[in-house]
Design an enzyme around this catalytic site. Structure first.
Site, PDB file in Angstrom:
ATOM      1  N   LYS A 135       7.851  -1.190  -2.420  1.00  0.00           N
ATOM      2  CA  LYS A 135       7.453  -0.272  -1.358  1.00  0.00           C
ATOM      3  C   LYS A 135       8.564   0.284  -0.677  1.00  0.00           C
ATOM      4  O   LYS A 135       8.474   1.303  -0.576  1.00  0.00           O
ATOM      5  CB  LYS A 135       6.625  -1.272  -0.438  1.00  0.00           C
ATOM      6  CG  LYS A 135       6.354  -0.739   0.998  1.00  0.00           C
ATOM      7  CD  LYS A 135       5.349   0.142   0.806  1.00  0.00           C
ATOM      8  CE  LYS A 135       5.115   1.198   1.949  1.00  0.00           C
ATOM      9  NZ  LYS A 135       4.053   1.272   2.529  1.00  0.00           N
TER      10      LYS A 135
ATOM     11  N   LEU B 112       9.845  18.070  -2.129  1.00  0.00           N
ATOM     12  CA  LEU B 112      11.014  18.910  -1.773  1.00  0.00           C
ATOM     13  C   LEU B 112      10.947  20.290  -1.028  1.00  0.00           C
ATOM     14  O   LEU B 112      11.487  21.187  -1.261  1.00  0.00           O
ATOM     15  CB  LEU B 112      11.250  19.622  -3.382  1.00  0.00           C
ATOM     16  CG  LEU B 112      11.820  18.622  -4.337  1.00  0.00           C
ATOM     17  CD1 LEU B 112      12.006  19.349  -5.725  1.00  0.00           C
ATOM     18  CD2 LEU B 112      13.212  17.822  -3.710  1.00  0.00           C
TER      19      LEU B 112
ATOM     20  N   LEU C  64      -0.227   4.585   1.132  1.00  0.00           N
ATOM     21  CA  LEU C  64      -1.307   5.337   1.846  1.00  0.00           C
ATOM     22  C   LEU C  64      -0.308   6.297   2.430  1.00  0.00           C
ATOM     23  O   LEU C  64       0.522   6.055   3.327  1.00  0.00           O
ATOM     24  CB  LEU C  64      -2.215   4.729   2.850  1.00  0.00           C
ATOM     25  CG  LEU C  64      -2.911   3.540   2.408  1.00  0.00           C
ATOM     26  CD1 LEU C  64      -3.730   3.097   3.691  1.00  0.00           C
ATOM     27  CD2 LEU C  64      -3.831   3.981   1.146  1.00  0.00           C
TER      28      LEU C  64
ATOM     29  N   GLY D  79       9.367  12.403   9.591  1.00  0.00           N
ATOM     30  CA  GLY D  79       8.976  11.198  10.632  1.00  0.00           C
ATOM     31  C   GLY D  79       7.895  10.301  10.347  1.00  0.00           C
ATOM     32  O   GLY D  79       7.723   9.941   9.134  1.00  0.00           O
TER      33      GLY D  79
ATOM     34  N   GLU E  67       0.714  -1.155  -0.031  1.00  0.00           N
ATOM     35  CA  GLU E  67      -0.125   0.013   0.068  1.00  0.00           C
ATOM     36  C   GLU E  67       0.881   1.315  -0.146  1.00  0.00           C
ATOM     37  O   GLU E  67       2.099   1.321   0.535  1.00  0.00           O
ATOM     38  CB  GLU E  67      -1.003   0.034   1.208  1.00  0.00           C
ATOM     39  CG  GLU E  67      -0.278  -0.436   2.517  1.00  0.00           C
ATOM     40  CD  GLU E  67       0.333   0.819   3.136  1.00  0.00           C
ATOM     41  OE1 GLU E  67       0.217   1.862   2.738  1.00  0.00           O
ATOM     42  OE2 GLU E  67       1.433   0.733   3.813  1.00  0.00           O
TER      43      GLU E  67
ATOM     44  N   LYS F  68       3.552  15.211  10.935  1.00  0.00           N
ATOM     45  CA  LYS F  68       3.079  16.242   9.907  1.00  0.00           C
ATOM     46  C   LYS F  68       1.730  16.747  10.103  1.00  0.00           C
ATOM     47  O   LYS F  68       1.189  16.282  11.245  1.00  0.00           O
ATOM     48  CB  LYS F  68       3.195  15.416   8.493  1.00  0.00           C
ATOM     49  CG  LYS F  68       2.294  14.456   8.408  1.00  0.00           C
ATOM     50  CD  LYS F  68       2.180  13.825   7.070  1.00  0.00           C
ATOM     51  CE  LYS F  68       1.043  12.838   6.791  1.00  0.00           C
ATOM     52  NZ  LYS F  68       1.123  12.300   5.697  1.00  0.00           N
TER      53      LYS F  68
ATOM     54  N   CYS G 179       6.557   5.253   8.837  1.00  0.00           N
ATOM     55  CA  CYS G 179       6.930   4.560   7.705  1.00  0.00           C
ATOM     56  C   CYS G 179       8.424   4.890   7.249  1.00  0.00           C
ATOM     57  O   CYS G 179       9.298   4.323   7.246  1.00  0.00           O
ATOM     58  CB  CYS G 179       6.012   4.774   6.572  1.00  0.00           C
ATOM     59  SG  CYS G 179       4.654   3.993   6.492  1.00  0.00           S
TER      60      CYS G 179
HETATM   61  C1  UDX Z   1       4.651   7.832   3.728  1.00  0.00           C
HETATM   62  C2  UDX Z   1       4.556   7.747   2.270  1.00  0.00           C
HETATM   63  O1  UDX Z   1       4.334   8.803   1.425  1.00  0.00           O
HETATM   64  C3  UDX Z   1       3.398   6.701   1.975  1.00  0.00           C
HETATM   65  O2  UDX Z   1       3.348   6.455   0.416  1.00  0.00           O
HETATM   66  C4  UDX Z   1       3.627   5.376   2.600  1.00  0.00           C
HETATM   67  O3  UDX Z   1       2.716   4.349   2.544  1.00  0.00           O
HETATM   68  C5  UDX Z   1       3.981   5.442   4.203  1.00  0.00           C
HETATM   69  O4  UDX Z   1       4.841   6.522   4.224  1.00  0.00           O
HETATM   70  P1  UDX Z   1       3.343   9.137   5.551  1.00  0.00           P
HETATM   71  O5  UDX Z   1       4.275   8.675   6.682  1.00  0.00           O
HETATM   72  O6  UDX Z   1       1.979   9.124   5.791  1.00  0.00           O
HETATM   73  O7  UDX Z   1       3.327   8.324   4.182  1.00  0.00           O
HETATM   74  O8  UDX Z   1       3.686  10.764   5.172  1.00  0.00           O
HETATM   75  P2  UDX Z   1       4.389  11.584   4.073  1.00  0.00           P
HETATM   76  O9  UDX Z   1       3.242  12.479   3.529  1.00  0.00           O
HETATM   77  O10 UDX Z   1       4.954  10.816   3.009  1.00  0.00           O
HETATM   78  O11 UDX Z   1       5.425  12.361   4.926  1.00  0.00           O
HETATM   79  C6  UDX Z   1       6.594  11.773   5.640  1.00  0.00           C
HETATM   80  C7  UDX Z   1       7.563  12.749   6.208  1.00  0.00           C
HETATM   81  O12 UDX Z   1       8.111  13.388   5.243  1.00  0.00           O
HETATM   82  C8  UDX Z   1       6.523  13.772   7.185  1.00  0.00           C
HETATM   83  O13 UDX Z   1       7.332  13.833   8.378  1.00  0.00           O
HETATM   84  C9  UDX Z   1       6.677  15.015   6.391  1.00  0.00           C
HETATM   85  O14 UDX Z   1       6.564  16.218   7.155  1.00  0.00           O
HETATM   86  C10 UDX Z   1       7.899  15.033   5.910  1.00  0.00           C
HETATM   87  N1  UDX Z   1       8.146  15.657   4.283  1.00  0.00           N
HETATM   88  C11 UDX Z   1       7.250  15.216   3.284  1.00  0.00           C
HETATM   89  C12 UDX Z   1       8.835  16.795   4.369  1.00  0.00           C
HETATM   90  O15 UDX Z   1       9.493  17.065   5.352  1.00  0.00           O
HETATM   91  N2  UDX Z   1       9.177  17.467   3.116  1.00  0.00           N
HETATM   92  C13 UDX Z   1       8.324  17.166   2.008  1.00  0.00           C
HETATM   93  O16 UDX Z   1       8.289  17.771   1.052  1.00  0.00           O
HETATM   94  C14 UDX Z   1       7.444  15.935   2.200  1.00  0.00           C
END
Ligand code: UDX
Length: 441
Positions: A213, A260, A158, A267, A156, A330, A270
Site C-alpha cells: 500500500k 503525469l 480506492l 492533496g 485497499e 481534486k 492519503c
Molecule cells: C489515492 C490513491 O490513488 C488510491 O489508490 C489510495 O487508496 C488513496 O490515495 P485519492 O487520494 O483519492 O487516491 O486521489 P488520487 O486520484 O490518487 O489523486 C491524489 C492527488 O494527486 C490529488 O490531489 C490529485 O489532484 C493529484 N494528481 C493526481 C495530480 O496532481 N496529477 C495526476 O496526474 C494525478
C-alpha cells in the site's frame, strides 16, 4: 456469511455499501451517532458518487445495518474488517491508536465468541502493525491466531470520487495472510464478491501487504511531483508544453500515461499522510529516504509556485481580487484534506489579496478552514465577477465549459490555470493573459 466493518469513513462505508449490494449481510459500526442515523436511513454522510444510491438500496433491503456497538457486531459476524482512521501524528508518523483500540475490542469479543472468526486489516498501517494487532487480539481473547481465529491484511486502493467503481473493478486484490487458512477464507470471500470477473489475487505475508500500500501511493505521488518538477522546467523553455511532453512520454509502456498531469500538487487524505508516514517509518529504521523526502518538498512548493504565477501575471498581489475556481483536493469530492487550495489561499491572503472562491460541493468543508476570511460564491460566474485574476485550482467539469465571454465578467484579464483545463491560445486570442502550469512562455 455476515461481515462486520469497524469504521464508517470512505474505506469502511464504501466497502459496506458494496458488500451489502452483492448479497452479504453487513453490520457497520461507528462512534458517530449522526453517521449511524444517516446510514440507516440510506443516506451517504459525505459526497461520493454512486454511494447514496447503493446505501439507499442496502438500507431498504435490510442488508446493511449501522450501530455504535462494535463488540456486538463482531460477535454477530464471521469476518471483521478493520477500517478505522490512521491519522498523522504531529511528527508526521502514523497514529495507530484507533487501530489498537479496535484490536482490543475485537480481542475482548473473540473471548466470548465460539467458532472461527477472521479479522481483516483494511486501514493503511505501517509494516508490522497487523502483527501487533494479532498479539493484542490473542492476549485479550486467550485464543490463538491461525487456530481459533485468523488475521489478514488486505490493503485497499480506492480513489475518492471513484471509490465505488474501484471497489467493483480493482486492478488486483492483495491478501497478506498470517496463516494459510485465513488467506483461504478471505480469498473465497473475494472470489464470491467478484464472481464472473477476472481479478488477479495475490497472496503474501501481512508485512509485505502492508508495504504494498505504501509503495503504491509513494510511486503515484512521486509521479505527480516528478511531472510538477518537469512542468517548472518547461515553463522556462519557450513554447514547450508539459502536457504534450507527458503524452509523448506516457505512451512508453514502461512509464504509462497516468499520474503525469502537472498541477498545484497532490492533496487528499492519503498521499500526504502516507508519504509522511513512510518517511518517518524509514527514518526510525535508520534509513533516510531521499527520494520520498524530496517528493514531499516538491509538493509543498508547488502550491506556492501557482501563487507565483499569479503574482507575476498581476505584478503583485496586494489589493488584488482573486477568484478561486475549485477548493477540493481534486474533482468529484468535497474533501478538503491537504487540498492545495489551502496553501494557495493562505499565501494569497498573507500577501494582501482578497479571495472569492467557488466549489460545486466543497464550500461547507472549506468554511471550517477559512471561516469568513474569504468570500464564498454560489456559482463560478458569481465568483468571477469583479476579479482581477481567475485561478483554476480544481479540475471540475463545469469549469471546463466556461467560455471567454463568461470570463470577461472579471474586471482584470489574468488567468492562472493550475489544472490546464482551458486552451491557452483561445484565451490569449480573446485578450486574456493566460498562465498555465508547465506551459512555456
Ligand atoms: C489515492 C490513491 O490513488 C488510491 O489508490 C489510495 O487508496 C488513496 O490515495 P485519492 O487520494 O483519492 O487516491 O486521489 P488520487 O486520484 O490518487 O489523486 C491524489 C492527488 O494527486 C490529488 O490531489 C490529485 O489532484 C493529484 N494528481 C493526481 C495530480 O496532481 N496529477 C495526476 O496526474 C494525478
Amino acid at each position: 456469511m455476515t461481515i462486520s466493518i469497524i469504521g464508517a469513513g470512505y474505506v469502511g462505508l464504501v466497502a459496506a455499501a458494496c458488500f451489502a449490494n452483492r448479497g452479504f449481510k453487513v453490520l457497520i459500526s461507528t462512534k458517530n451517532p449522526k453517521k449511524i442515523k444517516m446510514i440507516n436511513e440510506g443516506k451517504a454522510p459525505f459526497f461520493e458518487p454512486e454511494l447514496d444510491g447503493l446505501l439507499r438500496k442496502a438500507a431498504r433491503s435490510g442488508m446493511l445495518q449501522a450501530s455504535g456497538t462494535r463488540a456486538e457486531a463482531v460477535l454477530n459476524s464471521d469476518i471483521t474488517f478493520v477500517c478505522v482512521g490512521t491519522p498523522s501524528a504531529a511528527d508526521g508518523s502514523i497514529d495507530l491508536n484507533f487501530v489498537y483500540e479496535a484490536a482490543e475490542e475485537i480481542g475482548r469479543s473473540l473471548r466470548k465468541k465460539g467458532g472461527y472468526h477472521l479479522v481483516v486489516m483494511r486501514s493503511t498501517v505501517v509494516p508490522g502493525t497487523t502483527d501487533k494487532v494479532r498479539e493484542i487480539a490473542e492476549k485479550l481473547s486467550g485464543k490463538k491466531a491461525g487456530k481459533d481465529f485468523g488475521i489478514c491484511m488486505c490493503p485497499e486502493f480506492l480513489r475518492q470520487g471513484q471509490a465505488v467503481y474501484d471497489t467493483f473493478n480493482p486492478d488486483r486484490v492483495v491478501i497478506g495472510e498470517h496463516d494459510r487458512k485465513a488467506g483461504n477464507v478471505i480469498e473465497k470471500l473475494f472470489k464470491k464478491f467478484y464472481k464472473g470477473k477476472k481479478v488477479p489475487i495475490l497472496r503474501m505475508n501481512t508485512v509485505s501487504a502492508e508495504m504494498v500500500k505504501y509503495v503504491s501511493n509513494s510511486i503515484l505521488a512521486t509521479k505527480v511531483s516528478f511531472i510538477n518538477e518537469i512542468a517548472n522546467i518547461c515553463e522556462r523553455v519557450p513554447n514547450v508544453d508539459v502536457y504534450e511532453v507527458a503524452e509523448g512520454v506516457g505512451l512508453d509502456r514502461r512509464i504509462g500515461p497516468l499520474f503525469l498531469e502537472a498541477g498545484p500538487g497532490f492533496g487528499g487524505s492519503c498521499f500526504p499522510k502516507d508519504m509522511n508516514a513512510i518517511v518517518s517509518f524509514s527514518r526510525e529504521l535508520g534509513y533516510q529516504p531521499k527520494i520520498l523526502e524530496t517528493v514531499l518538498k516538491v509538493n509543498e512548493e508547488q502550491a506556492l509556485h501557482v501563487v507565483d504565477l499569479a503574482r507575476r501575471s498581476l505584478g503583485g498581489l496586494k489589493g488584488k481580487i482573486i477568484a478561486i475556481l475549485g477548493l477540493s483536493f481534486k474533482s468529484d469530492t468535497d474533501d478538503m484534506r491537504e487540498a492545495p487550495s489551502i496553501r494557495i489561499i493562505k499565501k494569497l491572503l498573507e500577501e494582501g489579496a482578497t479571495v472569492a472562491a467557488y466549489d460545486p460541493v466543497a464550500a461547507s468543508n472549506a468554511r471550517k478552514i477559512f471561516q469568513n476570511r474569504i468570500d464564498y460564491a454560489d456559482s463560478a460566474l458569481e465568483c468571477l465577477r469583479g476579479a482581477d485574476c481567475c485561478m483554476v485550482v480544481t479540475e471540475w467539469d463545469e469549469f471546463k465549459k466556461l467560455k471567454p465571454r463568461n470570463l470577461k465578467r472579471m474586471r482584470g484579464r489574468s488567468i492562472v490555470d493550475a489544472r490546464r483545463i482551458w486552451d491557452a491560445e483561445t484565451l490569449r486570442r480573446a485578450g486574456f493573459k493566460y498562465s498555465g502550469v508547465g506551459l512555456g512562455k
